[in-house]
Scaffold this motif. Structure first.
Motif, mmCIF file in Angstrom:
data_model
loop_
_atom_site.group_PDB
_atom_site.id
_atom_site.type_symbol
_atom_site.label_atom_id
_atom_site.label_comp_id
_atom_site.label_asym_id
_atom_site.label_seq_id
_atom_site.Cartn_x
_atom_site.Cartn_y
_atom_site.Cartn_z
ATOM 1 N N THR A 83 -6.747 15.486 7.897
ATOM 2 C CA THR A 83 -6.134 15.121 6.628
ATOM 3 C C THR A 83 -5.068 16.145 6.265
ATOM 4 N N THR A 84 -3.885 15.651 5.919
ATOM 5 C CA THR A 84 -2.789 16.526 5.546
ATOM 6 C C THR A 84 -2.537 16.434 4.047
ATOM 7 N N LEU A 85 -1.717 17.330 3.532
ATOM 8 C CA LEU A 85 -1.370 17.328 2.115
ATOM 9 C C LEU A 85 -0.640 16.040 1.744
ATOM 10 N N GLU A 86 0.174 15.529 2.657
ATOM 11 C CA GLU A 86 0.880 14.269 2.400
ATOM 12 C C GLU A 86 -0.102 13.110 2.218
ATOM 13 N N ASP A 87 -1.174 13.101 2.993
ATOM 14 C CA ASP A 87 -2.187 12.058 2.853
ATOM 15 C C ASP A 87 -2.830 12.110 1.479
ATOM 16 N N GLU A 89 -1.583 13.513 -1.323
ATOM 17 C CA GLU A 89 -0.622 13.213 -2.374
ATOM 18 C C GLU A 89 -0.297 11.730 -2.450
ATOM 19 N N SER A 90 -0.312 11.041 -1.328
ATOM 20 C CA SER A 90 0.048 9.621 -1.331
ATOM 21 C C SER A 90 -1.109 8.729 -1.781
#
Length: 119
Positions: A83-87, A89-90
């Motif tokens: 899991t990334t920060l973009e995941d 935040e979206s």
């Protein structure tokens, strides 16, 4: 109660298979029965460069041959992705998550007010 001879789903059968123990990371050492394979002797050098080549070959003969490197099998693609920060935040928060956070904030505020007013 233990003498009840009613219907039972449990069956017992004899196991004829041998138990095999697998130890990860263990390297089998050659036993005394198995002949060890030695590296082939270096070929003779041409007569013109005997002095120079003899100096290069002599130290190499004292060094033990390295065992072949084992290749590791590729890891299977099991569909896991970090899991990334973009995941994060979206993605939107569900109503249940929002309700739990709201109840926790109200509980903390009520405790602080009770502590200040009661003390």
């Amino acid at each position: 109660m233990a003498d009840n001879l009613g219907f039972s789903h449990i069956t017992v059968t004899a196991d004829e298979d041998e138990d095999i123990v697998i130890q990860a990371g263990v390297v089998d050492e050659p036993s005394a029965k198995e002949p060890s394979v030695s590296a082939p002797a270096p070929e003779a050098a041409p007569a013109a460069d005997e002095g120079a080549e003899a100096a290069e070959v002599a130290p190499a003969a004292d060094i033990a041959p390295e065992p072949p490197a084992r290749s590791r099998p590729a890891a299977p693609d099991d569909g896991y992705r970090e899991t990334t920060l973009e995941d994060i935040e979206s993605a939107k928060m569900s109503g249940t998550q929002k309700a739990v956070i709201l109840v926790a904030m109200l509980g903390i505020a009520a405790f602080v007010l009770w502590y200040l007013l009661a003390g």
